[in-house]
Design a protein around this motif. Sequence first.
Motif, short mmCIF file in Angstrom:
data_model
loop_
_atom_site.label_atom_id
_atom_site.label_comp_id
_atom_site.label_asym_id
_atom_site.label_seq_id
_atom_site.Cartn_x
_atom_site.Cartn_y
_atom_site.Cartn_z
N GLU A 1 0.99 -1.01 0.06
CA GLU A 1 -0.08 0.22 -0.06
C GLU A 1 0.91 1.19 0.01
N ARG B 1 -12.32 -7.00 -2.68
CA ARG B 1 -12.15 -4.97 -2.60
C ARG B 1 -11.00 -4.35 -3.01
N LYS B 2 -10.37 -4.76 -3.10
CA LYS B 2 -8.83 -4.28 -2.94
C LYS B 2 -8.70 -3.74 -4.20
N TRP C 1 -11.65 -4.17 -6.26
CA TRP C 1 -12.39 -3.11 -6.61
C TRP C 1 -11.92 -1.38 -6.40
N GLU C 2 -11.21 -1.49 -5.88
CA GLU C 2 -11.28 -0.06 -6.03
C GLU C 2 -10.36 0.91 -6.95
N HIS C 3 -9.48 -0.44 -6.69
CA HIS C 3 -8.82 0.83 -8.29
C HIS C 3 -9.66 0.23 -9.26
#
Length: 287
Positions: A82, A114-115, A117-119
């Motif tokens: 991150e 989820r990670k 999808w964030e991108h």
Amino acid sequence: MSGGCADFDDLRRQAIALRREGLSLRQIRDRLRIGNNDILNRLVKGEPPPDWTRRPHARDDLRAKARALRSQGMTYDQIQVELGCSKSSISLWVRDLPKPVPRTPSEQARLAARKRWEHEGPRREAARQATKDTARREIGTLTERELFLVGVGLYWAEGTKDKPHARRERVIFVNSDPGMIRLFLAWLDMVGVDRGHLRFHVMIHESADVHGAERYWADVVEADVSAFGKTTLKRHNPKTVRKNVDTRYRGCLVIQVRQSAELYRRIEGWWYGIVGAASATEPSNRT
């Protein structure tokens, strides 16, 4: 020092007082006319600098982010991905925090999704919006006939219709989309309905911002709120879980055309004329 006769202790008291007032070293030096930095540092020794003179460090920001991520349950590897910093630095910053509880495989999968999808989410949203923008530009300018046909279809989909068991030969249009309302008004103008024959009123849940909704719809139709009929309030049903509860909810606007039985009959005829014309253009009917 200025004049060579100033007492050091007296100068120190003055320097400390100025430091506590929030002055920087340069400001104290200029105020007391001290030309020697070594003496200046001795005068304020032990006094912390004011906050406004502190320069933020990028590492401090990374440390704060690392601690926040660790508190969310991230591992060293995840924090490294991150933030892009070394594991040794991460360890120094967060080792006093409790270790995260190991996640189950399903939890790990959900976190990974989820990670991703964030991108991926913003990219997909941009692609969706680009498609919509392209489609909107494809429409161009409507001819009167195109607007006429769209308006007839719009009313037949959303307007009140006559039934054999309940004669309702009146033009009443209800919708929550301001674009639909504006389009229907433009259509009424085109078919020759005088705005003076229109009546408006709002339908909305009693728990919503009723007055705000009335003002909103009055702006949409370019009318005064005082010209609106009495608002219809929908009573709250505790058994119903409503989704439209945010500030954008403004209920529906009802447009009623007075003395509109003849117009209604024409709309119904126009609609079935469109249906018949569309049927005639089906491939099986072409010669």
